[in-house]
Write an enzyme that holds these catalytic residues in place. Structure first.
Site, PDB file in Angstrom:
ATOM      1  N   THR A   1       0.877  -1.172   0.000  1.00 18.45           N
ATOM      2  CA  THR A   1       0.000   0.000   0.000  1.00 18.45           C
ATOM      3  C   THR A   1       0.912   1.220   0.000  1.00 18.45           C
ATOM      4  O   THR A   1       1.591   1.507   0.990  1.00 18.45           O
ATOM      5  CB  THR A   1      -0.910   0.021   1.250  1.00 18.45           C
ATOM      6  OG1 THR A   1      -1.668  -1.193   1.288  1.00 18.45           O
ATOM      7  CG2 THR A   1      -1.850   1.203   1.206  1.00 18.45           C
TER       8      THR A   1
ATOM      9  N   LYS B   1      -7.478   1.839  -3.183  1.00 20.26           N
ATOM     10  CA  LYS B   1      -7.162   1.400  -1.814  1.00 20.26           C
ATOM     11  C   LYS B   1      -7.347   2.572  -0.832  1.00 20.26           C
ATOM     12  O   LYS B   1      -7.783   2.382   0.301  1.00 20.26           O
ATOM     13  CB  LYS B   1      -5.724   0.865  -1.770  1.00 20.26           C
ATOM     14  CG  LYS B   1      -5.170   0.575  -0.394  1.00 20.26           C
ATOM     15  CD  LYS B   1      -5.681  -0.711   0.231  1.00 20.26           C
ATOM     16  CE  LYS B   1      -5.154  -0.872   1.656  1.00 20.26           C
ATOM     17  NZ  LYS B   1      -5.432  -2.138   2.272  1.00 20.26           N
TER      18      LYS B   1
ATOM     19  N   LYS C   1      -0.294   5.389   8.193  1.00 21.71           N
ATOM     20  CA  LYS C   1       0.442   5.511   6.921  1.00 21.71           C
ATOM     21  C   LYS C   1      -0.557   5.643   5.769  1.00 21.71           C
ATOM     22  O   LYS C   1      -0.429   6.515   4.915  1.00 21.71           O
ATOM     23  CB  LYS C   1       1.325   4.266   6.704  1.00 21.71           C
ATOM     24  CG  LYS C   1       1.897   4.164   5.296  1.00 21.71           C
ATOM     25  CD  LYS C   1       2.624   2.850   5.038  1.00 21.71           C
ATOM     26  CE  LYS C   1       1.745   1.639   4.977  1.00 21.71           C
ATOM     27  NZ  LYS C   1       1.374   1.137   3.677  1.00 21.71           N
TER      28      LYS C   1
HETATM   29  N1  LIG Z   1      -1.132  -6.525   7.579  1.00 23.19           N
HETATM   30  C1  LIG Z   1      -2.286  -6.258   7.022  1.00 23.19           C
HETATM   31  O1  LIG Z   1      -3.364  -6.583   7.545  1.00 23.19           O
HETATM   32  C2  LIG Z   1      -2.333  -5.537   5.684  1.00 23.19           C
HETATM   33  C3  LIG Z   1      -3.547  -5.484   4.982  1.00 23.19           C
HETATM   34  C4  LIG Z   1      -3.587  -4.844   3.743  1.00 23.19           C
HETATM   35  C5  LIG Z   1      -2.449  -4.230   3.250  1.00 23.19           C
HETATM   36  N2  LIG Z   1      -1.287  -4.266   3.961  1.00 23.19           N
HETATM   37  C6  LIG Z   1      -0.108  -3.582   3.388  1.00 23.19           C
HETATM   38  O2  LIG Z   1       0.779  -4.578   2.891  1.00 23.19           O
HETATM   39  C7  LIG Z   1       2.123  -4.141   3.062  1.00 23.19           C
HETATM   40  C8  LIG Z   1       2.884  -5.189   3.884  1.00 23.19           C
HETATM   41  O3  LIG Z   1       2.230  -5.339   5.134  1.00 23.19           O
HETATM   42  P1  LIG Z   1       2.648  -6.484   6.168  1.00 23.19           P
HETATM   43  O4  LIG Z   1       1.583  -6.498   7.203  1.00 23.19           O
HETATM   44  O5  LIG Z   1       2.986  -7.724   5.429  1.00 23.19           O
HETATM   45  O6  LIG Z   1       3.985  -5.837   6.778  1.00 23.19           O
HETATM   46  P2  LIG Z   1       5.117  -6.541   7.647  1.00 23.19           P
HETATM   47  O7  LIG Z   1       4.624  -7.787   8.287  1.00 23.19           O
HETATM   48  O8  LIG Z   1       5.700  -5.456   8.508  1.00 23.19           O
HETATM   49  O9  LIG Z   1       6.188  -6.967   6.538  1.00 23.19           O
HETATM   50  C9  LIG Z   1       6.903  -6.037   5.813  1.00 23.19           C
HETATM   51  C10 LIG Z   1       7.821  -6.771   4.881  1.00 23.19           C
HETATM   52  O10 LIG Z   1       8.552  -5.816   4.099  1.00 23.19           O
HETATM   53  C11 LIG Z   1       9.954  -6.022   4.328  1.00 23.19           C
HETATM   54  N3  LIG Z   1      10.577  -4.688   4.277  1.00 23.19           N
HETATM   55  C12 LIG Z   1      10.174  -3.564   4.904  1.00 23.19           C
HETATM   56  N4  LIG Z   1      11.000  -2.547   4.617  1.00 23.19           N
HETATM   57  C13 LIG Z   1      11.944  -3.042   3.802  1.00 23.19           C
HETATM   58  C14 LIG Z   1      13.070  -2.484   3.162  1.00 23.19           C
HETATM   59  N5  LIG Z   1      13.393  -1.190   3.304  1.00 23.19           N
HETATM   60  N6  LIG Z   1      13.837  -3.290   2.395  1.00 23.19           N
HETATM   61  C15 LIG Z   1      13.534  -4.602   2.246  1.00 23.19           C
HETATM   62  N7  LIG Z   1      12.486  -5.194   2.832  1.00 23.19           N
HETATM   63  C16 LIG Z   1      11.693  -4.421   3.590  1.00 23.19           C
HETATM   64  C17 LIG Z   1      10.057  -6.675   5.663  1.00 23.19           C
HETATM   65  O11 LIG Z   1      11.283  -7.352   5.782  1.00 23.19           O
HETATM   66  P3  LIG Z   1      11.854  -7.790   7.233  1.00 23.19           P
HETATM   67  O12 LIG Z   1      11.287  -9.158   7.509  1.00 23.19           O
HETATM   68  O13 LIG Z   1      13.317  -7.788   7.063  1.00 23.19           O
HETATM   69  O14 LIG Z   1      11.382  -6.742   8.214  1.00 23.19           O
HETATM   70  C18 LIG Z   1       8.855  -7.625   5.591  1.00 23.19           C
HETATM   71  O15 LIG Z   1       9.142  -8.741   4.791  1.00 23.19           O
HETATM   72  C19 LIG Z   1       2.068  -2.761   3.711  1.00 23.19           C
HETATM   73  O16 LIG Z   1       2.143  -1.766   2.718  1.00 23.19           O
HETATM   74  C20 LIG Z   1       0.690  -2.761   4.372  1.00 23.19           C
HETATM   75  O17 LIG Z   1       0.160  -1.444   4.517  1.00 23.19           O
HETATM   76  C21 LIG Z   1      -1.201  -4.909   5.158  1.00 23.19           C
END
Ligand SMILES: NC(=O)c1ccc[n+]([C@@H]2O[C@H](COP(=O)([O-])OP(=O)(O)OC[C@H]3O[C@@H](n4cnc5c(N)ncnc54)[C@H](OP(=O)(O)O)[C@@H]3O)[C@@H](O)[C@H]2O)c1
Length: 291
Positions: free
Chosen positions: A98, A173, A241
């Site tokens: 997102t 979104k 965010k």
């Molecule tokens: N969680 C939800 O319910 C949900 C629902 C809809 C949309 N989203 C969106 O989907 C996206 C991911 O969400 P998530 O919940 O999966 O987040 P998350 O669990 O915090 O995972 C983030 C991922 O991105 C990697 N990452 C972050 N910064 C990075 C960087 N600078 N370089 C390389 N890798 C990086 C992290 O690696 P590490 O393992 O090394 O930290 C991890 O694999 C976000 O944009 C969020 O807004 C989330």
């Protein structure tokens, strides 16, 4: 489409999404910044863990990215070790992060310059949606490119909807998040009123959730809210965010979002009281603090 895919970012969302692709018979090469997570994924799904995004993207027909925010996406796409350095001509980059519509337009142009194609494809449905393969995907970019990657997207989605040119997926979104913000604040006020009036939440919600006041948030969150449980779900930090993206875009396109701006501030209150990682339903804690 051929069988070779790459997936960058094995977080709460990416880990199960990449897993669904591998289980469906695609050959998935993954990269995660924290290598131990990629190794765990490889052991669970028998795909291939790679040392850099470029390596994961090599020979893949489609490269999926699901990281945190705009800058995180840039850091895995550009540079010597980024996915652009590894992608082959004609391959498609699909960004599930997102992020801003501006980033989507930037990546679309940067991909075209290099002979690649790009789709912005943010998702909704949360952790449960990702694990159950039941996400909704909002897609911006060329519709013909979406048709090409649809068999892969269908592995973790219950609905994939094309929204328009590059950036339109991210704009859709934003609408999703704008609508959720108002609904959750309304539910928090209703739950507070139930408590103050001495009503039984089960009886009240049992009645009103069947009518015009009903919502996904009401059906799925009223019980945890009435127990003061927030250590799960979609984190307040992520919501802020997303609301920032929507508020900035509204400044550009002339939309007025007074309620969204107010609820964004309320989420700031929740962060200040230690709720940065709580579920978005924690708006109720401004009225009924956690014990
Ligand atoms: N969680 C939800 O319910 C949900 C629902 C809809 C949309 N989203 C969106 O989907 C996206 C991911 O969400 P998530 O919940 O999966 O987040 P998350 O669990 O915090 O995972 C983030 C991922 O991105 C990697 N990452 C972050 N910064 C990075 C960087 N600078 N370089 C390389 N890798 C990086 C992290 O690696 P590490 O393992 O090394 O930290 C991890 O694999 C976000 O944009 C969020 O807004 C989330």
């Amino acid at each position: 489409m051929s069988k070779k895919l790459a997936f960058i970012g094995l977080g709460v969302m990416g880990y199960p999404m990449a897993g669904h692709l591998q289980k469906a018979g695609f050959s998935v090469q993954v990269f995660n910044r924290t290598a131990s997570v990629a190794e765990k994924w490889q052991a669970e799904f028998s795909g291939a863990a790679c040392a850099t995004p470029a390596e994961a993207a090599r020979n893949a027909d489609v490269v999926f990215v699901c990281v945190g925010n705009d800058d995180d996406v840039r850091s895995v796409v550009y540079g010597e070790q980024g996915v652009f350095a590894g992608m082959k001509a004609g391959a498609v980059l699909v960004d599930h992060t997102t992020a801003s519509a501006e980033l989507a337009r930037e990546l679309s142009a940067a991909a075209a310059q290099r002979g690649f194609q790009f789709l912005d494809a943010p998702v909704s449905g949360g952790q449960a949606g990702a694990e159950n393969g039941a996400l909704t995907v909002m897609v911006g970019g060329e519709e013909s490119v979406l048709e090409k990657v649809l068999p892969a997207l269908n592995c973790f989605s219950k609905h994939v909807g094309w929204q328009g040119p590059a950036g339109s997926g991210q704009l859709a979104k934003m609408v999703n998040q704008i609508c959720i913000a108002g609904v959750v604040q309304g539910l928090a006020e209703g739950m507070q009123f139930i408590a103050q009036a001495g009503l039984d939440p089960e009886r009240v919600i049992g009645a009103i959730s069947q009518g015009a006041a009903g919502s996904w948030q009401m059906s799925n969150r009223w019980q945890t809210m009435s127990r003061g449980e927030y250590e799960f779900g979609f984190a307040v930090d992520w919501m802020r965010k997303d609301l920032k993206l929507a508020l900035e875009e509204a400044q550009r396109n002339g939309s007025r979002l007074p309620l969204t701006a107010l609820v964004d501030q309320f989420y700031g209150d929740v962060q200040a009281q230690g709720g940065a990682r709580w579920d978005t339903s924690s708006l109720l804690t401004r009225f009924i603090p956690v014990k």
